[in-house]
Structures are given as structure tokens and as C-alpha cells.
Design an enzyme around this catalytic site. Structure first.
Site, mmCIF file in Angstrom:
data_model
loop_
_atom_site.group_PDB
_atom_site.id
_atom_site.type_symbol
_atom_site.label_atom_id
_atom_site.label_comp_id
_atom_site.label_asym_id
_atom_site.label_seq_id
_atom_site.Cartn_x
_atom_site.Cartn_y
_atom_site.Cartn_z
ATOM 1 C CE LYS A 199 31.270 -25.263 -14.212
ATOM 2 N NZ LYS A 199 32.344 -26.072 -13.050
ATOM 3 N NE ARG A 209 27.805 -23.056 -7.677
ATOM 4 C CZ ARG A 209 27.791 -22.036 -8.264
ATOM 5 N NH1 ARG A 209 27.480 -20.879 -7.681
ATOM 6 N NH2 ARG A 209 28.514 -21.914 -9.531
ATOM 7 N NE ARG A 221 31.717 -22.059 -8.544
ATOM 8 C CZ ARG A 221 32.178 -22.062 -7.569
ATOM 9 N NH1 ARG A 221 32.955 -21.268 -7.127
ATOM 10 N NH2 ARG A 221 31.555 -22.963 -6.986
ATOM 11 C CD GLU A 237 36.884 -20.701 -22.854
ATOM 12 O OE1 GLU A 237 37.685 -21.526 -22.929
ATOM 13 O OE2 GLU A 237 36.689 -19.637 -22.238
ATOM 14 C CE LYS A 252 28.764 -28.179 -14.736
ATOM 15 N NZ LYS A 252 29.706 -28.390 -13.552
ATOM 16 C CB SER A 278 22.661 -30.079 -9.502
ATOM 17 O OG SER A 278 23.028 -28.804 -9.448
ATOM 18 C CE1 TYR A 317 25.053 -35.194 -9.740
ATOM 19 C CE2 TYR A 317 23.763 -33.899 -11.275
ATOM 20 C CZ TYR A 317 24.837 -34.079 -10.393
ATOM 21 O OH TYR A 317 25.946 -33.032 -10.126
HETATM 22 C C1 PBG Z 1 33.003 -27.104 -10.222
HETATM 23 C C2 PBG Z 1 31.808 -27.779 -10.693
HETATM 24 C C3 PBG Z 1 30.319 -27.637 -10.590
HETATM 25 C C4 PBG Z 1 29.567 -28.296 -11.166
HETATM 26 C C5 PBG Z 1 30.365 -29.362 -11.585
HETATM 27 N N1 PBG Z 1 31.847 -29.096 -11.260
HETATM 28 C C6 PBG Z 1 29.849 -26.368 -9.826
HETATM 29 C C7 PBG Z 1 30.227 -24.918 -10.269
HETATM 30 O O1 PBG Z 1 30.855 -24.669 -11.234
HETATM 31 O O2 PBG Z 1 29.811 -24.067 -9.302
HETATM 32 C C8 PBG Z 1 28.223 -28.390 -11.146
HETATM 33 C C9 PBG Z 1 27.432 -29.746 -11.345
HETATM 34 C C10 PBG Z 1 25.983 -29.652 -11.224
HETATM 35 O O3 PBG Z 1 25.412 -28.743 -11.001
HETATM 36 O O4 PBG Z 1 25.383 -30.596 -11.009
HETATM 37 N N2 PBG Z 1 33.735 -28.050 -9.539
#
Ligand code: PBG
Length: 333
Positions: A199, A209, A221, A237, A252, A278, A317
Site C-alpha cells: 500500500k 478521506r 502516512r 512486503e 493499492k 477513490s 466503487y
Molecule cells: C485506511 C484506508 C485508506 C483507503 C482505504 N483504507 C486511506 C488511507 O490510507 O489514507 C483509501 C481508499 C481509497 O482511496 O479509495 N483505512
């Protein structure tokens, strides 16, 4: 004569749509798709997310209805994200037996049984008042091992509620082992873990968010999520997560990391998931709204490309819309 014309004619197999369909190397089915869903505690009406047209924060009831539609479309699963009424420094709502996610899982399992897989995202950022994925020390650092104890508690709560798959997304070191141990100790040795293994610290999470109300109030992060410059690191990982007991692994975001999806697919022999996040959704929706892209073709091409790169499972989505379209295709649209 023959010298003037090519012998090999790849175009022969592209001549009709039926030939193209027969010769297609990649197929996508509704069951390959997983729909991410947001549910907010105490909400009276579903709340549209402006940066993700067509996506809502759900009420308890509207979530049930939307999950029903997903099941009807043949979608393989849903993954739940919860927004609690009250947040605190340690994310207590995350492992409250009556917390928003646990309640939603019980609802969906009661309604839908085994018609689709109900997954739960396992992290703390939706539940903490500072918006970070873990426990924050006085100096503002994310405390890895203190966070693992919280993840273990959240895992046990989600399992007790009936989650079919837990999906840790916090990128703490050792999180899969900690969660595996907690699930086993709580009497859930059969519950699978889908690890968000690779990720990245990505700008493409922006709209999420807003949807999950979890933007960090300070910092970012990048001390736990991966640097976009790195790909070898993803394999490390992924292999660590498998050693720790992951049953499936995820990359991701998807679209900007198709090389990573392919390398992971070629390296492991467990199901590989990719999350079309997203920002990937928002980009196509925004361009289509302006008439700059053919919306449906762009969506279908983006999903097919993630599958072609090697993903077995695609979180998107557009899962319900795409599943319906795939259904039509099968019956000869
Ligand atoms: C963290 C999480 C995130 C997403 C899924 N799980 C956000 C992040 O790491 O800041 C993002 C998913 C998306 O952007 O569609 N719980």
C-alpha cells in the site's frame, strides 16, 4: 505478389465483435469485483460524497439496501468502512461490539447470508480523532507495536460480529501476525486475512478521506505507507505478509501500480487483489462529467487493465455498475 503483402495478419482475429470476444485473453466477471462501502453512525439520510459522484456515506438502512443490490448484480463481495459518532485518540469505536462496523456486519450477514463475501477494512484511522492509522506518541510518531495491540482487538471484534474476511490496511510491521494470533486466540482460526500488503503513500486517496472522514489532522502516512518510487519493496512486503499468515494480498492503488500488480502476481500463488482507489474513480467521473471521456468505456478499460495486469480480485466503487454491464454482455447485449 506474396512479397508485397504481409503473411501474418493479426487483424484476422479482430474483424468482428464475435471473433474479438472469442480471442480475448482477459475476462472480467461480476464475482471478481468487490464494492467498498461507507456507513456512518447516527446518519438520518444517505450523504453523497461530492468528490465521488454516485458514492454515499450510508445509513444503517441504506447500506442494507445497497448491499442487496450488489448481491443481486452478482458482485463477489463488499468491504466495509465505518464512520463512528465519537472518535478518540485510541479509536475505541473500532473494537466496540456495538460499533458502527460491527453493527453493519451483523445486519448484512443476517440479510444476505452467504450470497456475497462481507469483508471489513481493519485500521484505526476512521476511529481516531487525529486521523492516524495507529497510536500516536507524544512526539507525534506512530507507535508500531502499541498499534498492533489495538489491531488485535479490532480483529477480534470484527470476527465476533461475523466478518467473512478481515483486511488490515494500516501498514504496521507485523500486523498480519498480530491479527492472525488474535483471531486464533479468539476462536476464529478459519477466518481469512486479506492483507493490504503493498500500500503506497498515495495522493489518489484524497476523496476517500472525505468519505471516511479520516484525513490526518497533522503529518501524513509516509512513515508507514510505501514510497511510490519503490517496487522491489512491495515484493518484500508481500512475502512477509504471507509468512505471517496472510491468505490473500493486495496492491493499492491499482492504476498507477500495474507493474507492481504484475510482479506480485508472478511471485505468489495466493489470490491477488488490487484496489482501484477513490482518486482513480474521481478522475474518470470528473473527466466524463465534462464530456472529455466516454465514461463507460473508460471505466471498463480501467477495470480490464487491472485484471490484465494480473489481479484476481478488483476492489472498485464501480463494482455494481460494472457487474450489471458484464451481466448484459454475457447475455449478448
Ligand atoms: C485506511 C484506508 C485508506 C483507503 C482505504 N483504507 C486511506 C488511507 O490510507 O489514507 C483509501 C481508499 C481509497 O482511496 O479509495 N483505512
Amino acid at each position: 505478389m506474396s512479397a508485397r503483402f504481409p503473411v501474418a495478419r493479426p487483424r484476422r482475429l479482430r474483424r468482428t465483435s464475435a471473433l474479438r470476444r472469442l480471442a480475448a485473453e482477459t475476462r472480467l466477471a461480476p464475482a471478481d469485483l468487490v464494492l467498498p462501502m461507507f456507513v456512518k453512525e447516527g446518519l438520518a439520510e444517505p450523504h453523497p460524497i461530492p468528490s465521488m459522484p454516485g458514492v454515499f456515506q450510508h445509513t444503517r438502512d441504506s447500506l442494507r439496501k445497497a448491499a442487496h443490490e450488489a448481491a443481486e448484480a452478482g458482485v463477489g463481495g463488499v468491504i466495509l468502512f465505518g464512520v463512528p459518532a465519537v472518535k478518540d485518540a485510541v479509536g475505541s469505536a473500532g473494537d466496540d461490539p456495538d460499533g458502527v462496523v460491527q453493527t453493519a456486519v451483523r445486519d448484512l450477514k443476517a440479510d444476505l447470508g452467504d450470497t456475497l463475501v462481507v469483508m471489513t477494512d481493519l485500521c484505526l484511522d476512521e476511529f481516531t480523532d487525529h486521523g492516524h492509522c495507529g497510536i500516536v506518541t507524544e512526539s507525534g510518531h506512530i507507535d508500531n507495536d502499541a498499534t498492533l495491540e489495538r489491531y488485535a482487538a479490532v480483529a477480534a471484534a470484527q470476527a465476533a460480529a461475523g466478518s467473512d474476511v478481515v483486511a488490515p490496511s494500516g501498514m504496521m510491521d507485523g500486523q498480519v501476525a498480530a491479527i492472525r494470533a488474535a483471531l486464533d486466540a479468539a476462536g476464529h482460526p478459519e477466518l481469512p486475512i486479506l492483507a493490504y500488503s503493498a500500500k503506497y503513500a498515495s495522493a489518489f486517496y484524497g476523496p476517500f478521506r472525505d468519505a471516511a472522514e479520516c484525513a490526518p489532522v497533522f503529518g501524513d502516512r509516509s512513515t508507514h505507507q510505501q514510497d511510490p518510487a519503490n517496487a522491489d519493496e512491495s515484493l518484500r512486503e508481500v512475502l512477509l505478509d504471507l509468512e505471517e499468515g496472510a491468505d490473500m494480498v493486495m496492491v493499492k492503488p491499482a492504476g498507477a501500480y500495474l507493474d507492481v500488480v504484475r510482479r506480485v502476481r508472478d511471485t505468489v500463488d495466493v489470490p491477488v487483489a488490487a484496489y482501484q482507489v477513490s482518486g482513480e474513480y474521481a478522475m474518470i467521473e470528473a473527466a466524463a462529467e465534462r464530456g472529455w471521456l466516454d465514461r463507460e468505456r473508460a471505466i471498463d478499460e480501467s477495470l480490464l487493465s487491472i485484471r490484465r495486469a494480473g489481479a484476481d480480485i478488483v476492489l472498485t466503487y464501480w463494482a455494481v455498475e460494472a457487474a450489471r454491464r458484464l451481466g448484459e454482455l454475457r447475455t449478448g447485449r
